[in-house]
Write a protein that holds these residues in place. Structure first.
Motif, PDB file in Angstrom:
ATOM      1  N   PRO A   1       0.833  -1.220   0.000  1.00  0.00           N
ATOM      2  CA  PRO A   1       0.000   0.000   0.000  1.00  0.00           C
ATOM      3  C   PRO A   1       0.865   1.266   0.000  1.00  0.00           C
ATOM      4  O   PRO A   1       0.535   2.249  -0.661  1.00  0.00           O
ATOM      5  N   ARG A   2       1.976   1.220   0.702  1.00  0.00           N
ATOM      6  CA  ARG A   2       2.888   2.359   0.729  1.00  0.00           C
ATOM      7  C   ARG A   2       3.443   2.665  -0.664  1.00  0.00           C
ATOM      8  O   ARG A   2       3.506   3.809  -1.098  1.00  0.00           O
ATOM      9  N   TRP A   3       3.841   1.593  -1.382  1.00  0.00           N
ATOM     10  CA  TRP A   3       4.378   1.824  -2.731  1.00  0.00           C
ATOM     11  C   TRP A   3       3.303   2.393  -3.652  1.00  0.00           C
ATOM     12  O   TRP A   3       3.585   3.203  -4.535  1.00  0.00           O
ATOM     13  N   ALA A   4       2.059   1.955  -3.465  1.00  0.00           N
ATOM     14  CA  ALA A   4       0.964   2.496  -4.291  1.00  0.00           C
ATOM     15  C   ALA A   4       0.814   3.992  -4.033  1.00  0.00           C
ATOM     16  O   ALA A   4       0.619   4.781  -4.974  1.00  0.00           O
ATOM     17  N   GLY A   5       0.931   4.391  -2.770  1.00  0.00           N
ATOM     18  CA  GLY A   5       0.857   5.819  -2.448  1.00  0.00           C
ATOM     19  C   GLY A   5       2.044   6.579  -3.026  1.00  0.00           C
ATOM     20  O   GLY A   5       1.891   7.680  -3.571  1.00  0.00           O
ATOM     21  N   ASP A   6       3.235   5.976  -2.931  1.00  0.00           N
ATOM     22  CA  ASP A   6       4.423   6.618  -3.503  1.00  0.00           C
ATOM     23  C   ASP A   6       4.291   6.771  -5.014  1.00  0.00           C
ATOM     24  O   ASP A   6       4.709   7.779  -5.588  1.00  0.00           O
ATOM     25  N   GLN A   7       3.704   5.752  -5.660  1.00  0.00           N
ATOM     26  CA  GLN A   7       3.521   5.853  -7.111  1.00  0.00           C
ATOM     27  C   GLN A   7       2.597   7.024  -7.447  1.00  0.00           C
ATOM     28  O   GLN A   7       2.877   7.810  -8.365  1.00  0.00           O
ATOM     29  N   ALA A   8       1.511   7.153  -6.691  1.00  0.00           N
ATOM     30  CA  ALA A   8       0.573   8.258  -6.933  1.00  0.00           C
ATOM     31  C   ALA A   8       1.279   9.604  -6.777  1.00  0.00           C
ATOM     32  O   ALA A   8       0.937  10.581  -7.442  1.00  0.00           O
ATOM     33  N   ALA A   9       2.288   9.651  -5.897  1.00  0.00           N
ATOM     34  CA  ALA A   9       3.025  10.899  -5.658  1.00  0.00           C
ATOM     35  C   ALA A   9       4.281  10.996  -6.530  1.00  0.00           C
ATOM     36  O   ALA A   9       5.066  11.931  -6.369  1.00  0.00           O
ATOM     37  N   HIS A  10       4.476  10.029  -7.451  1.00  0.00           N
ATOM     38  CA  HIS A  10       5.666   9.989  -8.324  1.00  0.00           C
ATOM     39  C   HIS A  10       6.945   9.985  -7.489  1.00  0.00           C
ATOM     40  O   HIS A  10       7.905  10.678  -7.814  1.00  0.00           O
ATOM     41  N   ARG A  11       6.949   9.208  -6.412  1.00  0.00           N
ATOM     42  CA  ARG A  11       8.069   9.228  -5.481  1.00  0.00           C
ATOM     43  C   ARG A  11       8.806   7.887  -5.509  1.00  0.00           C
ATOM     44  O   ARG A  11       8.208   6.837  -5.274  1.00  0.00           O
ATOM     45  N   TRP A  12      10.096   7.924  -5.793  1.00  0.00           N
ATOM     46  CA  TRP A  12      10.957   6.724  -5.808  1.00  0.00           C
ATOM     47  C   TRP A  12      11.766   6.733  -4.518  1.00  0.00           C
ATOM     48  O   TRP A  12      12.759   7.436  -4.419  1.00  0.00           O
ATOM     49  N   ALA A  13      11.315   5.993  -3.521  1.00  0.00           N
ATOM     50  CA  ALA A  13      11.955   6.077  -2.199  1.00  0.00           C
ATOM     51  C   ALA A  13      12.059   4.685  -1.592  1.00  0.00           C
ATOM     52  O   ALA A  13      11.302   4.319  -0.697  1.00  0.00           O
ATOM     53  N   PRO A  14      13.016   3.883  -2.095  1.00  0.00           N
ATOM     54  CA  PRO A  14      13.126   2.502  -1.620  1.00  0.00           C
ATOM     55  C   PRO A  14      13.504   2.420  -0.145  1.00  0.00           C
ATOM     56  O   PRO A  14      14.200   3.298   0.377  1.00  0.00           O
ATOM     57  N   HIS A  15      13.031   1.409   0.534  1.00  0.00           N
ATOM     58  CA  HIS A  15      13.523   1.090   1.871  1.00  0.00           C
ATOM     59  C   HIS A  15      13.378  -0.411   2.075  1.00  0.00           C
ATOM     60  O   HIS A  15      12.627  -1.082   1.362  1.00  0.00           O
ATOM     61  N   PHE A  16      14.115  -0.921   3.021  1.00  0.00           N
ATOM     62  CA  PHE A  16      14.059  -2.336   3.390  1.00  0.00           C
ATOM     63  C   PHE A  16      12.698  -2.646   3.995  1.00  0.00           C
ATOM     64  O   PHE A  16      12.153  -1.840   4.743  1.00  0.00           O
ATOM     65  N   THR A  17      12.146  -3.817   3.684  1.00  0.00           N
ATOM     66  CA  THR A  17      10.830  -4.173   4.222  1.00  0.00           C
ATOM     67  C   THR A  17      10.907  -5.454   5.040  1.00  0.00           C
ATOM     68  O   THR A  17      11.902  -6.164   5.015  1.00  0.00           O
ATOM     69  N   ARG A  18       9.811  -5.743   5.723  1.00  0.00           N
ATOM     70  CA  ARG A  18       9.628  -7.064   6.307  1.00  0.00           C
ATOM     71  C   ARG A  18       9.522  -8.083   5.176  1.00  0.00           C
ATOM     72  O   ARG A  18       9.361  -7.719   4.011  1.00  0.00           O
ATOM     73  N   SER A  19       9.547  -9.368   5.544  1.00  0.00           N
ATOM     74  CA  SER A  19       9.304 -10.392   4.531  1.00  0.00           C
ATOM     75  C   SER A  19       8.251 -11.354   5.058  1.00  0.00           C
ATOM     76  O   SER A  19       7.918 -11.352   6.241  1.00  0.00           O
TER      77      SER A  19
END
Lengths: 301, 301
Positions: A110-128
């Protein structure tokens, strides 16, 4: 002689055994068929309100639903008519959605979907998902279908059912409080009964580790909404069902931290249709052969 | 004697074989260790720039990377120093993210995230992953890890590699154009080489069915961005890598219909760490025992 069938799909007529004929009704508009001749009625999927057609079917002997729930059919069902439900037809779809919710929550979709809507490329480490211990509460056919999907994902699956089946590694519900502190993920797949109401409440959430995840693909009331909100995101949630449902626009759950919501869509995906068509084919074959039908929930006798 | 190690995790020292000692450096700030004594250097994950420490390590014999890519290390690597990479450590994480992307695209997860932000409860029927035919292009360890995850999801997996292995059911790349028209999903897991540049371009996209899905967890240039944009959503996409990368804020791909983007995070999840720690433990054991190291990409001889 009233022994015609009313089925939702052309395929069911094409595959019908010798001697079985009838009409197709997919729930759109009014059926063109002569209802007085219908003996076997398959209620179109998502059109439970067309149970009303039963009163125009004096020769009715069997009603086949395509949902697992059948409570709404019992009252209007005429005396002597057999009722079958669609238990199992949604298992694969629901298990698949539960897996999707778990992956979404662990991998921050869901966070990446929000970042996409904001045209934001901001990678971070996630849980698995790999490496997590997953409690499945309510270990029926959906739970088993989910467990099969989790196995190659390198999860440790811990099944819990109302009655334990130690020989199959299934814990009884009495072990729940002992198991919760070691669970990374708790998935609810149980039906809603007086016993499962509030199955996960304040006490249970308190036992779950920080940053653990509760997933609900069962029924909303299995999880106490107020208790979840009180956790303020300490326990995360991925919910396909909610209490109340539908969730009102002004409900605080929409904005609860660490909470991801889908609108009760777990069972409703393309994989349902081929299964449902095949199941109706098989029921018609059994009926024509005089064999007992599958999924009988009220006998006609 | 310079035979100390510089490792990223305490565990590596605790588990080190007899005779092996050293210090921990996790990439934060400057290392406290005496670099002149370091013979075995594990470059901290995500700190490739700390390859610069090599020039302060006159006794260096082995450099261990935790990434699969090692191009940046070759140039500054001193003569006679052995280089090992982290091939395989990211496989589970990457395969898991590929599965997450496929499920997200098929089950409309980005849409539900948007609906949640708008407090909107609007269920609809979705596609499913079950019942799809999935081409995996580049069938190495990530492809195999993905295939294992797709099996219980009721997908038909069709592996395609540079050279076919008919005895293992792996098609050669020459079969690609014949296979594309029957694929619901195409997943790219191949490395970026001159041969894989533009592997999926306008011709290949044109062969894919309406509403099919291309997933890229390999490298951005495997998929021709302009050709994808020209499809205007006829072929959907779920992309963890893009070309260009990072994707500039004004790039049209952010808003392309049917396209879901995550910012190159497939390999970066919690499942990586326990694997990486164990791998370093094993490398130190091999080194101490005088055995050949695993994942050697440039020999020290």
């Amino acid at each position: 002689m009233a022994d015609r069938v009313l089925v939702p799909w052309d395929q069911n007529l094409e595959n019908a055994p010798a001697g079985v004929s009838g009409d197709v009704y997919d729930g759109e508009g009014e059926p063109a068929a002569d209802l007085s001749q219908v003996a076997f009625y398959v209620v179109p999927y998502g059109r439970t309100q067309r149970l009303d057609l039963m009163e125009r079917m004096p020769g009715l002997r069997v009603v086949q639903l395509l949902t697992a729930g059948y409570e709404r059919a019992l009252d209007p069902l005429p005396e002597g008519v057999e009722l079958c439900n669609g238990r199992g037809l949604h298992d694969a779809s629901t298990a698949e959605h539960a897996l999707a919710l778990m992956l979404a929550a662990q991998r921050d979709l869901p966070r990446w979907a929000g970042d996409q809507a904001a045209h934001r490329w901001a990678p971070h480490f996630t849980r698995s998902l790999a490496g997590t211990r997953v409690l499945i509460l309510g270990y029926g056919s959906i739970g088993a279908a989910l467990a099969a999907r989790l196995e190659p994902n390198e999860c440790e699956v811990v099944p819990v059912a109302r009655s334990g089946r130690p020989d199959q590694g299934v814990h009884g519900i009495d072990a729940l409080h002992r198991l919760l502190p070691q669970a990374s993920v708790v998935v609810l797949t149980a039906p809603h009964t007086p016993e499962t109401q509030g199955l996960i409440g304040a006490d249970e959430l308190a036992l779950m580790p920080d940053d653990s995840l509760v997933v609900n693909v069962g029924r909303g009331p299995l999880l106490d909404t107020s208790a979840l909100l009180a956790e303020k995101g300490r326990v995360r949630a991925a919910l396909d069902v909610t209490d109340p449902e539908p969730l009102p626009a002004d409900h605080p759950l929409w904005e609860a931290p660490g909470t991801y919501i889908t609108p009760h869509v777990a069972g409703g995906s393309d994989t349902f249709y081929p299964r449902a068509r095949r199941f109706v084919d098989e029921q018609l074959r059994r009926w024509a052969a005089g064999e007992p039908l599958a999924n009988v929930v009220r006998s006609g006798a």
